[in-house]
Design an enzyme around this catalytic site. Structure first.
Site, PDB file in Angstrom:
ATOM      1  N   VAL A  48      44.601  44.000  47.471  1.00  0.00           N
ATOM      2  CA  VAL A  48      44.356  43.931  48.915  1.00  0.00           C
ATOM      3  C   VAL A  48      45.052  42.754  49.590  1.00  0.00           C
ATOM      4  O   VAL A  48      45.138  42.712  50.819  1.00  0.00           O
ATOM      5  CB  VAL A  48      42.843  43.884  49.238  1.00  0.00           C
ATOM      6  N   ASN A  83      34.920  45.256  50.679  1.00  0.00           N
ATOM      7  CA  ASN A  83      34.018  44.700  49.674  1.00  0.00           C
ATOM      8  C   ASN A  83      34.732  43.804  48.670  1.00  0.00           C
ATOM      9  O   ASN A  83      34.101  42.980  48.025  1.00  0.00           O
ATOM     10  CB  ASN A  83      33.308  45.849  48.948  1.00  0.00           C
ATOM     11  N   SER A  87      28.565  36.633  53.054  1.00  0.00           N
ATOM     12  CA  SER A  87      27.709  36.115  51.995  1.00  0.00           C
ATOM     13  C   SER A  87      26.744  35.116  52.606  1.00  0.00           C
ATOM     14  O   SER A  87      27.017  34.538  53.665  1.00  0.00           O
ATOM     15  CB  SER A  87      28.555  35.418  50.920  1.00  0.00           C
ATOM     16  N   TYR A 109      35.586  29.878  48.652  1.00  0.00           N
ATOM     17  CA  TYR A 109      34.748  31.070  48.793  1.00  0.00           C
ATOM     18  C   TYR A 109      33.888  30.977  50.050  1.00  0.00           C
ATOM     19  O   TYR A 109      33.852  31.907  50.864  1.00  0.00           O
ATOM     20  CB  TYR A 109      33.867  31.212  47.553  1.00  0.00           C
ATOM     21  N   ALA A 129      34.350  29.155  52.674  1.00  0.00           N
ATOM     22  CA  ALA A 129      35.197  29.177  53.871  1.00  0.00           C
ATOM     23  C   ALA A 129      35.607  30.598  54.229  1.00  0.00           C
ATOM     24  O   ALA A 129      35.614  30.971  55.411  1.00  0.00           O
ATOM     25  CB  ALA A 129      36.428  28.305  53.647  1.00  0.00           C
ATOM     26  N   LYS A 148      33.994  33.348  53.600  1.00  0.00           N
ATOM     27  CA  LYS A 148      32.858  34.136  54.070  1.00  0.00           C
ATOM     28  C   LYS A 148      32.457  33.764  55.492  1.00  0.00           C
ATOM     29  O   LYS A 148      32.047  34.622  56.285  1.00  0.00           O
ATOM     30  CB  LYS A 148      31.684  33.990  53.103  1.00  0.00           C
TER      31      LYS A 148
END
Length: 255
Positions: free
Chosen positions: A65, A91, A146, A159, A161, A163
């Protein structure tokens, strides 16, 4: 089954396992034709087998992706196979295995890798998927945030940042495309028992116990529980919900 997604086509990234695989199965059971998308070709093939075993219809698409050309091709393949596109479920996501890593310890390369999959991947799927939703007369986009975007919880700086940025991107997209019949929402899970969190236990063996004790419901979620929330957001049952952050965390953020 109510067949809440009858006649709809869903594009689900990160579908080789965990929440993505669960969503592919749940969406297909509810009548959607599913494009199961993942960089893990073997895992996504297994997802297709499980979908078909459950009586659903799906295709496997091997796609990174974070690669624009691969995302464009994946969207095109979905429309070629099923004729249209109604649902984007962003996702796919990764995190550092050491959930307690600090910004000082995190290598630039690792920072960028997580940013590219989690945030750039969401952007690319929206960039190339939204025109197809417009052609179909509207649709639903579910972006995976999250609880790490809402509270100071383990996960690492890159991670967290990504979200937080996904929530801001979700609100921007919701306002921009509402008049085109496109709803955009963010789903913010807490601790979910997936292959990703299992890998984190190799660094922090007490993860399950500690995360479960921190959650008022006293346990982590099964992937199917998160998939059911995504199902609500994908379906017409959430027709007046857009720009929202739907938290599914067992009460983690209220304590």
């Amino acid at each position: 089954m109510l067949k809440r997604l009858e006649g709809k086509v869903a594009f689900i990234t990160g579908a080789a396992g965990g929440q993505g695989r669960a969503a592919a199965i749940v969406f297909a059971r509810e009548g959607a034709k599913v494009a199961a998308v993942d960089v893990d070709a073997q895992g996504v093939d297994e997802t297709i087998r499980l979908v078909k075993e459950a009586g659903g219809e799906a295709i496997a698409i091997h796609c990174d992706v974070s690669n624009e050309e691969q995302v464009k091709a994946a969207i095109a393949k979905t429309v070629e196979a099923f004729g249209k596109l109604n649902i984007l479920y962003n996702n796919a996501g990764i995190a550092h295995r050491n959930i307690f890593i600090t910004v000082e310890e995190l290598d630039v390369e690792e920072w960028e890798k997580i940013q590219n999959v989690n945030l750039k991947g969401t952007y690319l799927v929206c960039k190339h998927g939204i025109p197809e939703l417009v052609r179909a007369g509207g649709g639903s986009i579910i972006n995976t945030a999250s609880t790490a975007a809402l509270i100071n919880s383990p996960g690492g700086p890159s991670y967290s940042a990504t979200k937080g940025a996904i929530i801001s991107l979700t609100r921007h997209l919701a306002a921009t495309y509402a008049k085109k019949g496109i709803r955009v929402n963010a789903l913010a899970p807490g601790y979910v028992k997936t292959p990703m969190t299992k890998a984190m236990e190799e660094v922090f063996p007490d993860l399950d116990r500690v995360a479960s004790e921190a959650t008022p419901l006293g346990r982590g979620a099964d992937p199917e529980e998160i998939a059911n929330v995504a199902l609500f957001l994908a379906s017409d049952e959430s027709s007046f919900v857009t720009g929202a952050v739907i938290v599914a965390d067992g009460g983690l953020t209220i304590v």
